[in-house]
Design a protein around this motif. Structure first.
Motif, PDB file in Angstrom:
ATOM      1  N   LEU A   1       8.904   8.793   0.979  1.00 19.12           N
ATOM      2  CA  LEU A   1       8.730  10.308   2.193  1.00 19.12           C
ATOM      3  C   LEU A   1       9.905  11.049   0.823  1.00 19.12           C
ATOM      4  CD1 LEU A   1      10.078   8.392   5.576  1.00 19.12           C
ATOM      5  CD2 LEU A   1       7.960   9.003   4.219  1.00 19.12           C
ATOM      6  N   ASP A   2       9.383  11.716   0.473  1.00 20.31           N
ATOM      7  CA  ASP A   2       9.953  12.923  -0.571  1.00 20.31           C
ATOM      8  C   ASP A   2       9.862  14.830  -0.109  1.00 20.31           C
ATOM      9  OD1 ASP A   2       9.995  13.373  -3.350  1.00 20.31           O
ATOM     10  OD2 ASP A   2       8.546  14.771  -3.787  1.00 20.31           O
ATOM     11  N   GLY A   3      11.445  15.168  -0.850  1.00 15.24           N
ATOM     12  CA  GLY A   3      11.776  15.623  -0.463  1.00 15.24           C
ATOM     13  C   GLY A   3      12.982  16.046   1.208  1.00 15.24           C
ATOM     14  N   TYR A   4      13.944  15.476   1.211  1.00 14.23           N
ATOM     15  CA  TYR A   4      14.377  15.816   2.515  1.00 14.23           C
ATOM     16  C   TYR A   4      14.640  16.849   2.728  1.00 14.23           C
ATOM     17  CZ  TYR A   4      17.049  14.718   6.810  1.00 14.23           C
ATOM     18  OH  TYR A   4      17.903  15.166   7.905  1.00 14.23           O
ATOM     19  N   ASP A   5      15.808  17.117   1.684  1.00 14.06           N
ATOM     20  CA  ASP A   5      16.248  18.232   1.017  1.00 14.06           C
ATOM     21  C   ASP A   5      15.594  19.732   1.804  1.00 14.06           C
ATOM     22  OD1 ASP A   5      15.478  20.163  -1.935  1.00 14.06           O
ATOM     23  OD2 ASP A   5      15.528  17.574  -1.465  1.00 14.06           O
TER      24      ASP A   5
ATOM     25  N   VAL B   1       0.799  -1.387  -0.309  1.00 14.19           N
ATOM     26  CA  VAL B   1      -0.212   0.316  -0.010  1.00 14.19           C
ATOM     27  C   VAL B   1       1.066   1.516   0.229  1.00 14.19           C
ATOM     28  CG1 VAL B   1      -1.661   1.150   0.864  1.00 14.19           C
ATOM     29  CG2 VAL B   1      -1.874  -1.411   1.342  1.00 14.19           C
ATOM     30  N   PRO B   2       1.113   1.832  -0.942  1.00 14.55           N
ATOM     31  CA  PRO B   2       2.378   3.188  -0.706  1.00 14.55           C
ATOM     32  C   PRO B   2       1.643   4.543  -0.232  1.00 14.55           C
ATOM     33  CG  PRO B   2       0.595   2.901  -3.223  1.00 14.55           C
ATOM     34  CD  PRO B   2       0.362   2.280  -2.445  1.00 14.55           C
ATOM     35  N   ILE B   3       1.540   5.475   0.305  1.00 14.42           N
ATOM     36  CA  ILE B   3       1.734   6.177   1.052  1.00 14.42           C
ATOM     37  C   ILE B   3       2.539   7.231   0.786  1.00 14.42           C
ATOM     38  CG2 ILE B   3       1.390   7.485   3.354  1.00 14.42           C
ATOM     39  CD1 ILE B   3      -0.628   5.480   2.322  1.00 14.42           C
ATOM     40  N   LEU B   4       2.482   8.779  -0.568  1.00 14.44           N
ATOM     41  CA  LEU B   4       3.633   9.433   0.062  1.00 14.44           C
ATOM     42  C   LEU B   4       3.451  10.800   0.018  1.00 14.44           C
ATOM     43  CD1 LEU B   4       5.184  10.384  -2.498  1.00 14.44           C
ATOM     44  CD2 LEU B   4       3.427  11.068  -3.786  1.00 14.44           C
ATOM     45  N   VAL B   5       4.417  11.293   1.373  1.00  4.35           N
ATOM     46  CA  VAL B   5       4.717  11.921   2.017  1.00  4.35           C
ATOM     47  C   VAL B   5       5.257  13.064   1.726  1.00  4.35           C
ATOM     48  CG1 VAL B   5       5.066  12.716   4.384  1.00  4.35           C
ATOM     49  CG2 VAL B   5       3.966  10.341   3.946  1.00  4.35           C
ATOM     50  N   GLU B   6       5.083  14.439   1.020  1.00  7.08           N
ATOM     51  CA  GLU B   6       5.701  15.289   1.006  1.00  7.08           C
ATOM     52  C   GLU B   6       6.402  15.849   2.131  1.00  7.08           C
ATOM     53  OE1 GLU B   6       2.739  17.577  -1.027  1.00  7.08           O
ATOM     54  OE2 GLU B   6       3.968  16.589  -3.571  1.00  7.08           O
ATOM     55  N   LEU B   7       7.516  16.306   2.986  1.00  3.29           N
ATOM     56  CA  LEU B   7       8.261  15.966   3.880  1.00  3.29           C
ATOM     57  C   LEU B   7       8.670  17.424   4.528  1.00  3.29           C
ATOM     58  CD1 LEU B   7      11.016  13.578   4.861  1.00  3.29           C
ATOM     59  CD2 LEU B   7       8.949  13.751   5.214  1.00  3.29           C
ATOM     60  N   ARG B   8       7.555  18.373   3.603  1.00  5.47           N
ATOM     61  CA  ARG B   8       7.805  19.618   3.572  1.00  5.47           C
ATOM     62  C   ARG B   8       6.526  20.557   3.847  1.00  5.47           C
ATOM     63  NH1 ARG B   8       7.124  19.469  -2.558  1.00  5.47           N
ATOM     64  NH2 ARG B   8       5.437  20.094  -3.131  1.00  5.47           N
TER      65      ARG B   8
ATOM     66  N   LEU C   1       7.376  37.219  -7.062  1.00  2.00           N
ATOM     67  CA  LEU C   1       6.685  35.684  -7.081  1.00  2.00           C
ATOM     68  C   LEU C   1       7.829  34.383  -6.255  1.00  2.00           C
ATOM     69  CD1 LEU C   1       3.866  34.816  -6.123  1.00  2.00           C
ATOM     70  CD2 LEU C   1       4.166  33.249  -8.294  1.00  2.00           C
ATOM     71  N   SER C   2       8.680  34.698  -7.598  1.00  2.00           N
ATOM     72  CA  SER C   2       9.437  33.809  -7.276  1.00  2.00           C
ATOM     73  C   SER C   2      10.519  33.595  -6.291  1.00  2.00           C
ATOM     74  CB  SER C   2      10.182  33.755  -8.373  1.00  2.00           C
ATOM     75  OG  SER C   2       9.603  32.277  -9.413  1.00  2.00           O
ATOM     76  N   TYR C   3      10.695  35.127  -5.734  1.00  5.97           N
ATOM     77  CA  TYR C   3      11.782  35.352  -4.943  1.00  5.97           C
ATOM     78  C   TYR C   3      11.289  35.581  -3.614  1.00  5.97           C
ATOM     79  CZ  TYR C   3      14.210  38.119  -1.714  1.00  5.97           C
ATOM     80  OH  TYR C   3      14.908  39.685  -1.154  1.00  5.97           O
ATOM     81  N   ILE C   4      10.044  35.979  -3.748  1.00  7.87           N
ATOM     82  CA  ILE C   4       9.270  35.886  -1.969  1.00  7.87           C
ATOM     83  C   ILE C   4       9.124  34.492  -1.763  1.00  7.87           C
ATOM     84  CG2 ILE C   4       7.214  36.308  -0.913  1.00  7.87           C
ATOM     85  CD1 ILE C   4       7.257  38.809  -2.714  1.00  7.87           C
ATOM     86  N   THR C   5       8.605  33.502  -1.972  1.00  3.77           N
ATOM     87  CA  THR C   5       8.331  32.102  -2.261  1.00  3.77           C
ATOM     88  C   THR C   5       9.407  31.457  -1.719  1.00  3.77           C
ATOM     89  OG1 THR C   5       8.100  31.933  -4.441  1.00  3.77           O
ATOM     90  CG2 THR C   5       6.239  32.213  -3.489  1.00  3.77           C
ATOM     91  N   LEU C   6      10.492  31.834  -2.117  1.00  2.00           N
ATOM     92  CA  LEU C   6      11.606  30.878  -2.644  1.00  2.00           C
ATOM     93  C   LEU C   6      12.396  31.626  -0.901  1.00  2.00           C
ATOM     94  CD1 LEU C   6      13.607  28.795  -3.214  1.00  2.00           C
ATOM     95  CD2 LEU C   6      14.955  31.253  -4.123  1.00  2.00           C
ATOM     96  N   PHE C   7      12.470  32.269  -0.786  1.00  2.00           N
ATOM     97  CA  PHE C   7      13.144  32.800   0.448  1.00  2.00           C
ATOM     98  C   PHE C   7      11.519  32.608   2.073  1.00  2.00           C
ATOM     99  CE2 PHE C   7      15.939  34.894  -1.762  1.00  2.00           C
ATOM    100  CZ  PHE C   7      17.139  34.778  -1.314  1.00  2.00           C
ATOM    101  N   ASP C   8      11.073  32.181   1.967  1.00  2.00           N
ATOM    102  CA  ASP C   8       9.880  31.790   2.719  1.00  2.00           C
ATOM    103  C   ASP C   8       9.935  30.099   2.563  1.00  2.00           C
ATOM    104  OD1 ASP C   8       8.957  34.027   3.443  1.00  2.00           O
ATOM    105  OD2 ASP C   8       7.391  34.676   2.217  1.00  2.00           O
ATOM    106  N   GLY C   9      10.503  29.620   1.737  1.00  2.21           N
ATOM    107  CA  GLY C   9      10.684  28.314   1.980  1.00  2.21           C
ATOM    108  C   GLY C   9       9.117  27.745   1.267  1.00  2.21           C
ATOM    109  N   LYS C  10       8.991  28.271   0.390  1.00  2.00           N
ATOM    110  CA  LYS C  10       7.014  27.729  -0.320  1.00  2.00           C
ATOM    111  C   LYS C  10       7.992  26.758  -1.188  1.00  2.00           C
ATOM    112  CE  LYS C  10       4.786  31.746   0.836  1.00  2.00           C
ATOM    113  NZ  LYS C  10       3.699  32.052   0.912  1.00  2.00           N
ATOM    114  N   TYR C  11       7.500  26.452  -1.823  1.00  2.33           N
ATOM    115  CA  TYR C  11       7.050  25.270  -3.412  1.00  2.33           C
ATOM    116  C   TYR C  11       5.986  25.300  -3.814  1.00  2.33           C
ATOM    117  CZ  TYR C  11      11.930  25.065  -0.388  1.00  2.33           C
ATOM    118  OH  TYR C  11      12.781  25.240   0.251  1.00  2.33           O
ATOM    119  N   SER C  12       5.247  25.224  -2.867  1.00  5.55           N
ATOM    120  CA  SER C  12       3.959  25.326  -3.609  1.00  5.55           C
ATOM    121  C   SER C  12       2.628  26.145  -2.628  1.00  5.55           C
ATOM    122  CB  SER C  12       2.804  23.606  -4.119  1.00  5.55           C
ATOM    123  OG  SER C  12       3.140  23.388  -2.531  1.00  5.55           O
TER     124      SER C  12
END
Length: 602
Positions: A168-172, A119-126, A330-341
């Protein structure tokens, strides 16, 4: 939607998952069972048909465009990743931006669901960055469709059965401020539910290599044959199939041989395919790939997915320059806020701030429509907006920084970058390389040179002191395994923070470790020390080994081996190479600045 996938999976796993939870009421059995069915069906539908750079305006079957990347450990390439996971059970997959990690996680989810393996469970670690929840809380909300578990005991019983594969996706992407807590949380979760299978993905440099249970594998770059196979696959069912040969011929030109390291990345290769009609030549810099993509999206409309001069309506009425300004900020603000979605409200609020500051007159919903539909630069994924890839967000943010004046850049490269390094432990090297390409003088002057000089001592003269400093600076650990009654050096672990990785780019310590391996063979005192140390760990191939670190290197018997003149000289040379690279950065900065001043005076 193929609703049978979730039910078929649960028909196989329902009893083994729920059989131990005997106190589970019918109501909660229904919640668990149907929560999983709904979850599997939802993600299967989401992943089984996808959009790509080439097919931006329609969803295509996943396996029509999925190219199976290989992973490797110690130069051994592995094609059947699922078989490896079934065998090893704990696998970490490490790959640079655009190496194919996201497509691989989708494949693992689909294949496990289709083949009823687990049973696959995908977890986006962010998702854990802005939450007090543990990973177990997050997973419990998934399998109960966000309903509250009747008890931790029941959840424990369900997860203990060993019928799950946790991806478990995206440890970085975990904020460094949360890294220690979240890492401990993940390791505790894996220990508690060790009967299951676990896959964790990350960019290099985030520290994933230190996970004790996990076997580490790197995603292999595409070789020449695979590059051609990748291109042919993308066009196998495409109306413009003949263009594949033209793209391959361009790549295989002798004059383009030195560009192939870019195209070994599936993402960059996809970008080149997408922009080929408009930009049929290979650019020298990686950042130019991203510019070509953006320019093609904004101004060129004979894309590979449509023939003729087809063009989406621009509902906002904004010109390309205005949409570019919004996108870059938008890219600058969200990147430095740690938001990718971002959900709609978050995205709307950020855009509202930007248009307000620059007096851009347009409806927010129409701007979002243009970024999502007209340009396809933001993709809607369920109720969440994302960039097609994080590296595009990094490129846009780096482009924004380049456009600032001197004082603004100084502020960004000092104060803002401190926040970035504080909140993200690893995973920024692609962004740093982009800044280096686009804004070399100011990136070196205000960030890289001061940062690395604050971390790395430049005044060491003694060869022995240089070696000891390298061991300490990189936090080296050496792993030894007993083979045929003799110990052999089998693994090396060392710190690889983004800044250090950027300076060390292309350097290798392989020759140093070969020297150490040659020296220890037949050294009875050293073997006796290893034998009696007795603390074994699992290395990245699943073998047991004894790991020596800084404190061990201070012991006389170990120091005698490590302090062998060959090893000292090799590590001293490595220290000198790092120091020389820092000096080269300083010389490059001086030359660039002087060249700029000379030209301004003409």
């Amino acid at each position: 939607m193929n609703t049978s996938i979730g039910f078929a999976l649960m028909n196989i796993f329902k009893e083994p998952i729920l059989k131990k939870a005997k106190e589970l009421s019918e109501e909660y059995a229904f919640i668990y069972e149907n929560g999983l069915v709904k979850y599997i069906n939802n993600y299967y539908d989401k992943f089984s048909n996808i959009k790509t750079f080439i097919y931006r305006d329609q969803r295509v079957p996943f396996y029509d465009v999925y190219f199976p990347v290989n992973i490797q450990s110690n130069q051994k390439r592995i094609k059947d990743i699922q078989k490896l996971i079934d065998s090893k059970r704990y696998v970490s997959i490490i790959g640079n931006a655009g190496s194919g990690k996201s497509m691989l996680t989708k494949h693992l989810f689909i294949s496990n669901a289709q083949d009823c393996k687990s049973v696959p469970i995908l977890v986006e670690l962010r998702q854990l960055n802005n939450s007090e929840n543990t990973i177990e809380d997050l997973i419990n909300s998934i399998i109960t469709d966000n309903k509250i578990s009747p008890s931790n005991k029941i959840t424990n019983q369900i997860l203990s059965e060993g019928n799950f594969v946790f991806i478990l996706d995206g440890y970085d992407e975990i904020f460094s401020i949360n890294k220690q807590k979240t890492t401990a949380d993940i390791e505790n979760f894996v220990d508690r539910y060790s009967n299951n299978k676990f896959v964790i993905t990350s960019r290099p440099g985030a520290g994933i290599e230190s996970f004790q249970r996990f076997n580490n594998y790197d995603i292999s770059p595409l070789d020449n044959t695979e590059i051609s196979e990748f291109i042919n696959l993308q066009f196998d069912k495409h109306e413009n199939k003949g263009i594949a040969n033209k793209i391959i011929q361009e790549i295989e030109k002798t004059s383009n041989k030195h560009y192939k390291h870019y195209l070994s990345s599936p993402l960059l290769l996809s970008m080149f395919i997408f922009t080929f009609n408009n930009y049929p030549e290979l650019p020298k810099q990686q950042s130019r790939f991203y510019w070509n993509v953006f320019d093609t999206l904004c101004t060129r409309h004979d894309s590979l997915s449509k023939t003729g001069g087809w063009q989406h309506e621009r509902k906002s009425g904004l010109k390309n320059e205005e949409l570019e300004k919004i996108l870059f900020w938008l890219s600058y603000i969200t990147l430095f806020d740690g938001k990718y979605s971002f959900d709609y409200q978050s995205l709307s609020n950020d855009i509202k701030k930007i248009v307000g500051k620059f007096n851009i007159n347009a409806d927010i919903d129409n701007i979002i429509y243009d970024l999502n539909i007209s340009l396809s630069i933001l993709i809607i994924d369920g109720l969440v907006y994302t960039f097609p890839h994080k590296s595009l967000q990094e490129y846009f943010a780096a482009s924004l920084i380049k456009s600032l004046d001197d004082n603004q850049k100084q502020n960004v490269y000092t104060d803002k970058f401190k926040k970035l390094t504080r909140f993200s432990n690893g995973g920024n090297i692609n962004f740093y390389k982009m800044c280096m390409e686009l804004d070399k003088i100011y990136f070196l002057k205000y960030f890289l040179i001061p940062e690395i000089k604050s971390r790395f001592r430049l005044d060491i003269e003694s060869n022995l002191d240089k070696m000891n400093y390298i061991f300490e600076f990189l936090k080296l650990e050496l792993g030894f395994k007993k083979i045929n009654k003799k110990y052999s050096l089998k693994s090396v672990a060392y710190a690889s923070a983004d800044i250090v990785s950027l300076v060390r780019d292309g350097m290798s310590f392989v020759h140093v470790f070969k020297t150490i391996d040659e020296i220890i063979k037949g050294d009875s005192d050293f073997e006796y020390y290893l034998k009696n140390k007795g603390e074994e760990i699992i290395n990245n191939r699943g073998d047991r080994e004894i790991r020596l670190g800084i404190e061990d290197f201070k012991k006389t018997v170990v120091a005698t081996v490590i302090n062998n003149y060959k090893v000292i000289n090799d590590f001293s040379n490595s220290y000198d190479e790092i120091r020389d690279r820092i000096k080269n950065f300083e010389n490059s900065l001086e030359i660039e600045q002087q060249g700029t001043l000379d030209l301004l005076d003409i």
